[in-house]
Design an enzyme around this catalytic site. Sequence first.
Site, PDB file in Angstrom:
ATOM      1  N   GLY A  73       0.838  -1.191   0.000  1.00  0.00           N
ATOM      2  CA  GLY A  73       0.000   0.000   0.000  1.00  0.00           C
ATOM      3  C   GLY A  73       0.871   1.239   0.000  1.00  0.00           C
ATOM      4  N   GLN A  78       2.889   9.971   1.201  1.00  0.00           N
ATOM      5  CA  GLN A  78       4.185   9.284   1.251  1.00  0.00           C
ATOM      6  C   GLN A  78       5.057   9.577   0.047  1.00  0.00           C
ATOM      7  OE1 GLN A  78       2.309   5.239   2.244  1.00  0.00           O
ATOM      8  NE2 GLN A  78       4.254   5.196   3.335  1.00  0.00           N
ATOM      9  N   CYS A 118       5.902   0.211   7.599  1.00  0.00           N
ATOM     10  CA  CYS A 118       5.498   1.354   6.785  1.00  0.00           C
ATOM     11  C   CYS A 118       6.677   1.755   5.911  1.00  0.00           C
ATOM     12  CB  CYS A 118       5.093   2.511   7.697  1.00  0.00           C
ATOM     13  SG  CYS A 118       4.565   3.974   6.792  1.00  0.00           S
ATOM     14  N   LEU A 119       6.422   1.969   4.625  1.00  0.00           N
ATOM     15  CA  LEU A 119       7.516   2.342   3.728  1.00  0.00           C
ATOM     16  C   LEU A 119       8.149   3.671   4.130  1.00  0.00           C
ATOM     17  CD1 LEU A 119       5.902   1.310   0.313  1.00  0.00           C
ATOM     18  CD2 LEU A 119       7.766   0.135   1.510  1.00  0.00           C
ATOM     19  N   HIS A 160      -4.561   1.407   7.392  1.00  0.00           N
ATOM     20  CA  HIS A 160      -3.226   1.989   7.513  1.00  0.00           C
ATOM     21  C   HIS A 160      -3.060   3.150   6.527  1.00  0.00           C
ATOM     22  CE1 HIS A 160       1.349   1.444   7.865  1.00  0.00           C
ATOM     23  NE2 HIS A 160       1.220   2.247   6.822  1.00  0.00           N
ATOM     24  N   GLU A 161      -3.483   2.920   5.273  1.00  0.00           N
ATOM     25  CA  GLU A 161      -3.319   3.969   4.256  1.00  0.00           C
ATOM     26  C   GLU A 161      -4.241   5.158   4.538  1.00  0.00           C
ATOM     27  OE1 GLU A 161      -0.733   3.637   2.623  1.00  0.00           O
ATOM     28  OE2 GLU A 161      -0.485   1.499   3.009  1.00  0.00           O
ATOM     29  N   HIS A 164      -2.700   7.513   6.900  1.00  0.00           N
ATOM     30  CA  HIS A 164      -1.724   8.429   6.286  1.00  0.00           C
ATOM     31  C   HIS A 164      -2.390   9.714   5.799  1.00  0.00           C
ATOM     32  CE1 HIS A 164       2.126   6.415   6.307  1.00  0.00           C
ATOM     33  NE2 HIS A 164       1.644   5.306   5.781  1.00  0.00           N
TER      34      HIS A 164
HETATM   35 NI    NI Z   1       2.600   3.503   5.873  1.00  0.00          NI
END
Ligand code: NI
Length: 195
Positions: A73, A78, A118-119, A160-161, A164
């Site tokens: 995701g 991000q 998380c990226l 989660h997304e 963000h």
């Molecule tokens: Ni994340």
Amino acid sequence: MADEPEIDEHEDDDEQRLDPEAVARREAAMAKIVRMGDPVLRTVARPVDEFDGELREEISWMGQLMHDALGVGLAAPQVGISHRLFVYRVEPDSPIVAVINPELEWTGDDTELGEEGCLSIPGIQVDVERPVHVRVGGLDANGDVVHIEAEGLEARVIQHEMDHLDGVLILDRTSKDERKAAMRKLREMERSRAA
Ligand code: NI
């Protein structure tokens, strides 16, 4: 999980299983992904109001970055874009789904603790408790209404997304002890990079 696959793709032992080209692609993608500390990740993102070619380009670029970074995701903040938009793909072979201006319509009563990465916080995993079932409404790339009912990992990734888009990160959603341990690990990683 969540942004990152269940296994942490940033661990060295994992990296050895990827061919050098995939490693290089992942590093190039990771370099374009904003890290924790950047204010865009703490900003409530703006709703998308133009469904044009630029938006479709943004979506396909995000999908490519997510794919190359081996994530499941990726939310627009991000990549430094304050848009209420995210892409995700839980199954490696399924198409990438983009959800624009998402709204949580319903959550089930059951919750589950699961490990998330998380990226934007590479190398960190923490346990996050989330509802197991969700229904989300939003728009697709053409501005058409979509509804998604999801459970398990898919529901977790979506939540989660969506976090963000409101400037919320997994460290805000975990226990105090896990947050402290994660911050310590981040400082150690920072020091070893600087050394
Ligand atoms: Ni994340």
